[in-house]
Scaffold this active site. Structure first.
Site, PDB file in Angstrom:
ATOM      1  N   LYS A   1       0.861  -1.178   0.000  1.00 34.32           N
ATOM      2  CA  LYS A   1       0.000   0.000   0.000  1.00 34.32           C
ATOM      3  C   LYS A   1       0.898   1.229   0.000  1.00 34.32           C
ATOM      4  CE  LYS A   1      -3.700   2.326   2.452  1.00 34.32           C
ATOM      5  NZ  LYS A   1      -4.662   2.256   3.552  1.00 34.32           N
TER       6      LYS A   1
ATOM      7  N   ARG B   1     -10.536  10.401   1.901  1.00 36.77           N
ATOM      8  CA  ARG B   1     -10.379  11.095   3.188  1.00 36.77           C
ATOM      9  C   ARG B   1     -11.570  12.016   3.440  1.00 36.77           C
ATOM     10  NH1 ARG B   1      -3.891  11.189   3.094  1.00 36.77           N
ATOM     11  NH2 ARG B   1      -3.721   8.927   3.000  1.00 36.77           N
TER      12      ARG B   1
ATOM     13  N   ARG C   1       1.245   9.841   5.741  1.00 34.91           N
ATOM     14  CA  ARG C   1       1.400   8.454   6.201  1.00 34.91           C
ATOM     15  C   ARG C   1       2.718   7.845   5.715  1.00 34.91           C
ATOM     16  NH1 ARG C   1      -3.715   7.995   7.970  1.00 34.91           N
ATOM     17  NH2 ARG C   1      -5.535   8.120   6.598  1.00 34.91           N
TER      18      ARG C   1
ATOM     19  N   GLU D   1       7.403  -7.010   1.240  1.00 35.28           N
ATOM     20  CA  GLU D   1       6.165  -6.988   2.022  1.00 35.28           C
ATOM     21  C   GLU D   1       5.316  -8.227   1.723  1.00 35.28           C
ATOM     22  OE1 GLU D   1       5.102  -5.055   4.357  1.00 35.28           O
ATOM     23  OE2 GLU D   1       6.065  -3.098   4.182  1.00 35.28           O
TER      24      GLU D   1
ATOM     25  N   LYS E   1      -2.307  -1.527  -3.737  1.00 35.26           N
ATOM     26  CA  LYS E   1      -3.147  -0.338  -3.681  1.00 35.26           C
ATOM     27  C   LYS E   1      -2.280   0.913  -3.712  1.00 35.26           C
ATOM     28  CE  LYS E   1      -6.436   1.665  -0.513  1.00 35.26           C
ATOM     29  NZ  LYS E   1      -7.124   1.485   0.720  1.00 35.26           N
TER      30      LYS E   1
ATOM     31  N   SER F   1     -10.204   5.731  -4.534  1.00 38.16           N
ATOM     32  CA  SER F   1     -11.124   6.857  -4.710  1.00 38.16           C
ATOM     33  C   SER F   1     -10.657   7.840  -5.790  1.00 38.16           C
ATOM     34  CB  SER F   1     -11.309   7.580  -3.378  1.00 38.16           C
ATOM     35  OG  SER F   1     -10.060   7.972  -2.830  1.00 38.16           O
TER      36      SER F   1
ATOM     37  N   TYR G   1     -15.320   1.225  -6.838  1.00 43.15           N
ATOM     38  CA  TYR G   1     -16.571   1.894  -6.470  1.00 43.15           C
ATOM     39  C   TYR G   1     -17.615   1.748  -7.567  1.00 43.15           C
ATOM     40  CZ  TYR G   1     -13.684   3.683  -2.742  1.00 43.15           C
ATOM     41  OH  TYR G   1     -12.857   3.747  -1.655  1.00 43.15           O
TER      42      TYR G   1
END
Ligand code: PBG
Length: 330
Positions: free
Chosen positions: A199, A209, A220, A236, A251, A277, A316
């Site tokens: 990610k 957000r 982040r 990872e 992602k 998004s 979505y």
């Protein structure tokens, strides 16, 4: 005049021929619909930066989930949006049985049973007042090991509420192993873990957000991956596989198709990718201006993600896409 000896165009001559030779196709069952459920609202609330996406009440969520399952989508991913006054430094409302996400899971599991795959975002950022995905130490840094302890409790509460899959999205080291151990210890050996494996710290999360009313200050970058790095994704991945992840995720998707490919080549478990998004909203915004064709662009984007190697795609647009697929190809 020389004639070409090789004519790839032959296989593109008719729609029927193109359909026959298509190497990849998308099926509704591999699409997962992310959904938002908010506490303290009495009617669904549109998210202005995500056309067609809303913050649901528990009731409207139930109706929308029925519709998605009827459309044939493969799963639902739930995000909870608490009331602002319920947020605190440790995101404690996330793990409460009467917290918004757990209430929604309970309701949907009751309605839908095992007819779909119910997934829960296992992360603290929606629930913390500082907006980080973990708890902070005295210096204000995200404390990895303390955060993982919170994830254990959160995951167990989600399993208890009816999630088939918990999805740790916070990029803490060791999160998958810790959650697996906690689930098993509480009798949830059958609950799967979808690990957000690679990610990236992305600018394309912006609309999300807004959707969750994030109060994030700063960024982040100490836990999500640097967009400059490719090899790290495999590192990872190996860790998550070793820790017992059942499915792995990359992602965002569209700017990270090389990563999807890398992960798909190594993983012996299903690979998901999340059309996030910003990816979705950019397409909607350009289409609203008449610059691109919304449906064609969404379909092409998701097909590209599948071609890159993902067998599960979070989008979505899952419901509208499932409808189109049924009408045209199934
Ligand atoms: C973290 C989480 C995020 C998204 C899914 N889970 C936001 C973030 O990392 O900032 C983003 C999804 C999207 O942008 O569609 N709980």
């Amino acid at each position: 005049m020389d004639h070409p000896s090789d004519r790839p165009r032959r296989l593109r001559t008719t729609p029927a021929m193109r359909r026959l030779v298509a190497q990849h196709r998308v099926h509704p069952a591999q699409l997962v619909l992310p959904m938002f459920v908010a506490d303290g609202i009495d009617a669904p609330r549109p998210i202005s930066s995500m056309p067609g996406v809303v913050n649901h009440t528990v009731d409207s969520l139930r109706a929308a989930a029925d519709e998605a399952v009827a459309a044939g989508v493969g799963g639902l991913m739930l995000f909870g949006v608490p009331r602002p006054e319920d947020k605190d430094a440790t995101g404690s409302c996330g793990a409460r049985p009467d917290g918004i996400l757990n209430r929604a899971l309970t309701a949907l599991r009751e309605d839908l049973g095992d007819s779909t795959v119910l997934m829960a975002d296992t992360c603290l950022d929606e629930f913390t007042d500082h907006g980080h995905c973990g708890v902070l130490d005295s210096a204000g840094r995200v404390d990895n090991d303390a955060t993982v302890e919170h994830y254990r409790a959160l995951a167990v509460s989600q399993a208890r509420a009816g999630a088939h899959v918990v999805a740790p999205s916070g990029m803490m080291d060791g999160q998958v192993a810790a959650i697996r151990e906690a689930l098993d210890a509480e009798g949830f050996a059958e609950v799967s873990i979808l690990a957000y494996t690679a990610k990236y710290a992305s600018a394309f999360y912006g609309p999300f957000r807004e959707a969750v009313g994030s109060s994030l200050q700063g960024d982040r970058r100490t836990y999500q991956q640097d967009p400059a790095n490719r090899g790290e994704a495999v590192r990872e991945l190996l860790a998550d596989l070793d820790e017992g992840a059942d499915m792995v995720m990359v992602k965002p998707a569209m700017s990270y198709l090389d990563i999807v490919r890398d992960v798909a080549e190594v993983s012996d478990r299903p690979v998901a990718a999340y059309q996030i998004s910003g990816e979705y909203s950019m397409i909607c915004a350009a289409a609203e201006r008449g610059w691109i064709d919304r449906e064609a662009a969404l379909d092409e984007a998701v097909l590209s993600i599948v071609r890159a190697g993902a067998s599960i795609v979070f989008t979505y647009a899952a419901v509208e896409m499932a409808g189109r697929l049924r009408a045209t190809t199934l």
